[in-house]
Design an enzyme around this catalytic site. Structure first.
Site, PDB file in Angstrom:
ATOM      1  N   LEU A  11      20.928  14.068  25.522  1.00  0.00           N
ATOM      2  CA  LEU A  11      20.172  13.579  24.369  1.00  0.00           C
ATOM      3  C   LEU A  11      18.692  13.933  24.507  1.00  0.00           C
ATOM      4  CD1 LEU A  11      21.772  10.033  24.061  1.00  0.00           C
ATOM      5  CD2 LEU A  11      22.601  12.241  23.216  1.00  0.00           C
ATOM      6  N   ARG A  18       5.565   7.499  23.278  1.00  0.00           N
ATOM      7  CA  ARG A  18       4.817   6.777  24.319  1.00  0.00           C
ATOM      8  C   ARG A  18       4.085   7.722  25.271  1.00  0.00           C
ATOM      9  NH1 ARG A  18       9.938   3.056  25.931  1.00  0.00           N
ATOM     10  NH2 ARG A  18      11.017   4.756  24.880  1.00  0.00           N
ATOM     11  N   GLY A  80      18.733   6.643  16.792  1.00  0.00           N
ATOM     12  CA  GLY A  80      19.299   5.945  17.936  1.00  0.00           C
ATOM     13  C   GLY A  80      20.214   6.834  18.766  1.00  0.00           C
ATOM     14  N   ARG A 337      -4.885  37.033  44.501  1.00  0.00           N
ATOM     15  CA  ARG A 337      -4.362  36.853  43.145  1.00  0.00           C
ATOM     16  C   ARG A 337      -3.116  37.684  42.908  1.00  0.00           C
ATOM     17  NH1 ARG A 337      -9.407  38.187  39.770  1.00  0.00           N
ATOM     18  NH2 ARG A 337      -7.975  37.824  38.049  1.00  0.00           N
ATOM     19  N   TYR A 370     -14.481  41.908  47.286  1.00  0.00           N
ATOM     20  CA  TYR A 370     -13.562  41.922  46.157  1.00  0.00           C
ATOM     21  C   TYR A 370     -12.788  43.228  46.163  1.00  0.00           C
ATOM     22  CZ  TYR A 370     -11.521  42.382  41.593  1.00  0.00           C
ATOM     23  OH  TYR A 370     -10.613  42.580  40.590  1.00  0.00           O
ATOM     24  N   ALA A 384     -18.348  43.558  55.420  1.00  0.00           N
ATOM     25  CA  ALA A 384     -18.812  42.397  54.657  1.00  0.00           C
ATOM     26  C   ALA A 384     -19.436  42.837  53.337  1.00  0.00           C
ATOM     27  CB  ALA A 384     -19.831  41.621  55.481  1.00  0.00           C
ATOM     28  N   SER A 409     -20.801  47.650  55.468  1.00  0.00           N
ATOM     29  CA  SER A 409     -21.163  46.434  54.731  1.00  0.00           C
ATOM     30  C   SER A 409     -21.838  46.783  53.412  1.00  0.00           C
ATOM     31  CB  SER A 409     -22.140  45.602  55.559  1.00  0.00           C
ATOM     32  OG  SER A 409     -21.495  45.164  56.715  1.00  0.00           O
ATOM     33  N   ALA A 427     -23.662  51.335  55.452  1.00  0.00           N
ATOM     34  CA  ALA A 427     -23.989  50.070  54.793  1.00  0.00           C
ATOM     35  C   ALA A 427     -24.742  50.359  53.505  1.00  0.00           C
ATOM     36  CB  ALA A 427     -24.821  49.198  55.720  1.00  0.00           C
TER      37      ALA A 427
HETATM   38  C1  UD1 Z   1      17.827   4.053  26.618  1.00  0.00           C
HETATM   39  C2  UD1 Z   1      18.968   3.029  26.614  1.00  0.00           C
HETATM   40  C3  UD1 Z   1      18.668   1.955  27.654  1.00  0.00           C
HETATM   41  C4  UD1 Z   1      18.494   2.581  29.007  1.00  0.00           C
HETATM   42  C5  UD1 Z   1      17.427   3.670  28.965  1.00  0.00           C
HETATM   43  C6  UD1 Z   1      17.424   4.435  30.270  1.00  0.00           C
HETATM   44  C7  UD1 Z   1      19.890   2.912  24.357  1.00  0.00           C
HETATM   45  C8  UD1 Z   1      19.925   2.153  23.109  1.00  0.00           C
HETATM   46  N1  UD1 Z   1      19.086   2.446  25.307  1.00  0.00           N
HETATM   47  O1  UD1 Z   1      16.635   3.374  26.212  1.00  0.00           O
HETATM   48  O2  UD1 Z   1      19.743   1.012  27.691  1.00  0.00           O
HETATM   49  O3  UD1 Z   1      18.155   1.599  29.958  1.00  0.00           O
HETATM   50  O4  UD1 Z   1      17.692   4.619  27.922  1.00  0.00           O
HETATM   51  O5  UD1 Z   1      16.349   5.324  30.351  1.00  0.00           O
HETATM   52  O6  UD1 Z   1      20.573   3.905  24.478  1.00  0.00           O
HETATM   53  N2  UD1 Z   1      17.344  10.115  21.768  1.00  0.00           N
HETATM   54  C9  UD1 Z   1      17.876  10.959  20.809  1.00  0.00           C
HETATM   55  N3  UD1 Z   1      17.987  10.504  19.525  1.00  0.00           N
HETATM   56  C10 UD1 Z   1      17.624   9.263  19.169  1.00  0.00           C
HETATM   57  C11 UD1 Z   1      17.084   8.407  20.151  1.00  0.00           C
HETATM   58  C12 UD1 Z   1      16.967   8.856  21.445  1.00  0.00           C
HETATM   59  O7  UD1 Z   1      18.229  12.100  21.087  1.00  0.00           O
HETATM   60  O8  UD1 Z   1      17.777   8.932  17.964  1.00  0.00           O
HETATM   61  C13 UD1 Z   1      17.197  10.621  23.142  1.00  0.00           C
HETATM   62  C14 UD1 Z   1      15.749  10.654  23.585  1.00  0.00           C
HETATM   63  O9  UD1 Z   1      15.180  11.934  23.313  1.00  0.00           O
HETATM   64  C15 UD1 Z   1      15.849  10.401  25.090  1.00  0.00           C
HETATM   65  C16 UD1 Z   1      17.117   9.590  25.220  1.00  0.00           C
HETATM   66  O10 UD1 Z   1      17.845   9.752  24.040  1.00  0.00           O
HETATM   67  O11 UD1 Z   1      15.977  11.587  25.831  1.00  0.00           O
HETATM   68  C17 UD1 Z   1      16.825   8.105  25.436  1.00  0.00           C
HETATM   69  O12 UD1 Z   1      16.086   7.630  24.339  1.00  0.00           O
HETATM   70  P1  UD1 Z   1      14.883   6.610  24.532  1.00  0.00           P
HETATM   71  O13 UD1 Z   1      14.297   6.322  23.208  1.00  0.00           O
HETATM   72  O14 UD1 Z   1      13.981   7.062  25.603  1.00  0.00           O
HETATM   73  O15 UD1 Z   1      15.730   5.318  24.986  1.00  0.00           O
HETATM   74  P2  UD1 Z   1      15.219   4.102  25.855  1.00  0.00           P
HETATM   75  O16 UD1 Z   1      14.458   3.175  24.997  1.00  0.00           O
HETATM   76  O17 UD1 Z   1      14.576   4.591  27.088  1.00  0.00           O
HETATM   77 CA    CA Z   2      13.876   6.662  27.866  1.00  0.00          CA
END
Ligand code: UD1
Ligand code: CA
Length: 455
Positions: A11, A18, A80, A337, A370, A384, A409, A427
């Site tokens: 995901l 944040r 979600g 480099r 250099y 040098a 040098s 030099a």
């Molecule tokens: C989530 C879990 C939480 C867990 C935590 C661990 C849920 C509801 N909560 O919370 O229980 O303890 O991870 O780190 O699952 N993402 C999507 N699409 C969305 C929302 C999120 O792809 O609509 C992806 C985000 O990019 C991320 C991951 O899912 O990589 C987790 O999402 P995030 O919003 O960070 O969840 P948490 O609040 O951390």
């Molecule tokens: Ca998270």
């Protein structure tokens, strides 16, 4: 028994607000690779046959960074984690077996841990297995509510913002990594509702839905809590980098590398270092650097993408994308480099800079020089203050210096120019562009002219 297939869904559609960054969260760099790339690398090791990444926020940008064999699906709006997994359903309809669901922002989970989750899942004949950990500071994580009459099972997961004070005090948290039996997951996922504080479809609600049907939902509790860290903020990012680094240092120390101060040493996970090499404080070794045996590096060495032989000593210097042979000495305060190639037994002292240059074995560049676009023959001494003036403001030009030459040098070598083998410059000589100083001659002055044979 037929080997069960294992798929992974990662995901990565969330915005990562944040983090407060212009870069998508999963592309933040950690030990030289993106967070998401680290998660993907882990899945590769555990025998996953197909990987699907759910993208959303700045999908095109993230997609460009992915390996070719990874499938992607789009979650148009973040609704979600449950909704995100649903997006992957359409490309996995024909799949059976198990699926690992992982968060693209949790880069510290080790392959052996995922193997344990899958192993437990299959042994327990569970429909879902959640990777959990006991943490001192559960803030931000979903809490694990165990089954009252069978503590091996999980009854549900409650997100912090929806939890009662009693639930909040639970220290066992959801890592965000799970193994599901695909069929069972698809059967209940559609039933997840968004009646919670965020109005999101939570993947975590699948647990209670499976329990309602008397399915087994197991927990795989992790010994090392630091593995589950999800990167949500810059503080988390620093913490993740710290954990990854300490892991690497321990691995190196266990393999026979001395690290004098693990609090002031940073080494990327992919770096390789030979036995009995000693690392002094303030050193950072990055990328795919490879270092031989018995070297002494540091204090204060910065090294990136470099290959180094054995018995090399480098102090207070910066080395980037270079190759160094055995028994080379560098520093203090030199900068090698990109494209620098240094053969065995070369000595590079103080305040030297090299760029796209090849120093053959036994060359000495003691002080304040250099060398750009230069080839320096075996056992030649660079005095040098020697400078290759390789750039005329438009183009870069090469300088060639033969073996056993002696560059006095303060010589300025205005490129393109050629110094023959065993030639000597006095030099302060200035060698004009297009000049060729023949072998075994002595050239002095401005512009440099040949005055005699060199004895
Ligand atoms: C989530 C879990 C939480 C867990 C935590 C661990 C849920 C509801 N909560 O919370 O229980 O303890 O991870 O780190 O699952 N993402 C999507 N699409 C969305 C929302 C999120 O792809 O609509 C992806 C985000 O990019 C991320 C991951 O899912 O990589 C987790 O999402 P995030 O919003 O960070 O969840 P948490 O609040 O951390
Ligand atoms: Ca998270």
């Amino acid at each position: 028994m037929k080997k069960q297939s294992l798929t992974a869904i990662i995901l990565a559609a969330g915005e990562g607000t944040r983090m407060k960054s212009g870069t998508p969260k999963v592309l933040q760099q950690l030990g030289g690779r993106s967070i998401l790339d680290r998660v993907l690398a882990t899945t590769k090791v555990v025998g996953v046959t197909e990987r699907v990444v759910v993208l959303g926020h700045r999908a095109e940008e993230v997609k460009k960074t992915l390996p070719k064999d990874v499938k992607t699906v789009l979650q148009p709006k973040p609704q979600g984690t449950g909704h995100a997994v649903q997006m992957a359903q359409k490309v996995l309809t024909k799949k059976t077996g198990d699926v690992l669901v992982l968060c693209g922002d949790a880069p510290l989970i080790r392959p052996q841990t995922l193997k344990r989750v899958v192993g437990d899942h299959r042994r327990m004949k569970a429909k879902a297995t959640v990777l959990t950990a006991q943490v001192a500071e559960p803030h931000g994580y979903g809490r694990i509510i165990r089954e009252r009459n069978d503590a091996r099972l999980i009854s549900r997961i409650v997100e912090e913002r929806d939890a009662t004070p009693a639930e909040r005090s639970v220290r066992e948290v959801n890592s965000g990594a799970y193994c599901f039996t695909l069929r069972a997951l698809w059967q209940v996922l559609g039933k997840v509702k968004n009646q919670n504080k965020k109005n999101e479809y939570y993947l975590t609600d699948v647990v209670a839905l499976l329990r309602k049907e008397q399915s087994i939902v197991a927990a795989c509790n992790m010994p090392e809590a630091s593995e589950i860290l999800g990167v949500n903020t810059r503080r988390d990012l620093a913490q993740a980098a710290w954990v990854l680094n300490q892991r690497k240092l321990v691995e190196l120390m266990n393999s026979g590398v001395t690290i004098w101060d693990p609090h002031q040493t940073w080494i990327d996970p992919e770096v390789r270092i030979g036995q009995d090499t000693e690392i002094y404080p303030g050193t950072r070794i990055l990328g795919k650097t490879v270092i031989g045996k018995n070297c002494r590096l540091g204090p204060d060495v910065f090294m990136d993408g470099t290959r180094i032989g054995s018995d090399v000593c480098i102090r207070y210097s910066v080395i980037e994308h270079a190759r160094l042979g055995d028994q080379v000495k560098v520093g203090p305060y030199s900068h090698l480099r990109s494209g620098t190639r240094v053969e065995a037994n070369v000595y590079i002292g103080n305040f030297a800079e090299t760029n796209r240059s090849w120093l053959k074995s036994g060359v000495k560049v003691g002080h304040v020089s250099y060398l750009g676009d230069a080839v320096v023959g075996k056992l030649t001494n660079i005095g040098a203050g020697t400078i290759t003036a390789n750039y005329d403001g438009i183009n870069k030009h090469p300088t060639q210096i033969g073996e056993r030459a002696f560059i006095g040098s303060g010589t300025v070598l205005i490129a393109p120019c050629k110094i023959g083998r065993k030639a000597l410059t006095g030099a302060g000589a200035v060698v004009k562009p297009g000049t060729r100083i023949p072998p075994e001659t002595v050239a002095v002055g401005v512009p440099a002219r040949i005055i005699k044979k060199r004895k």
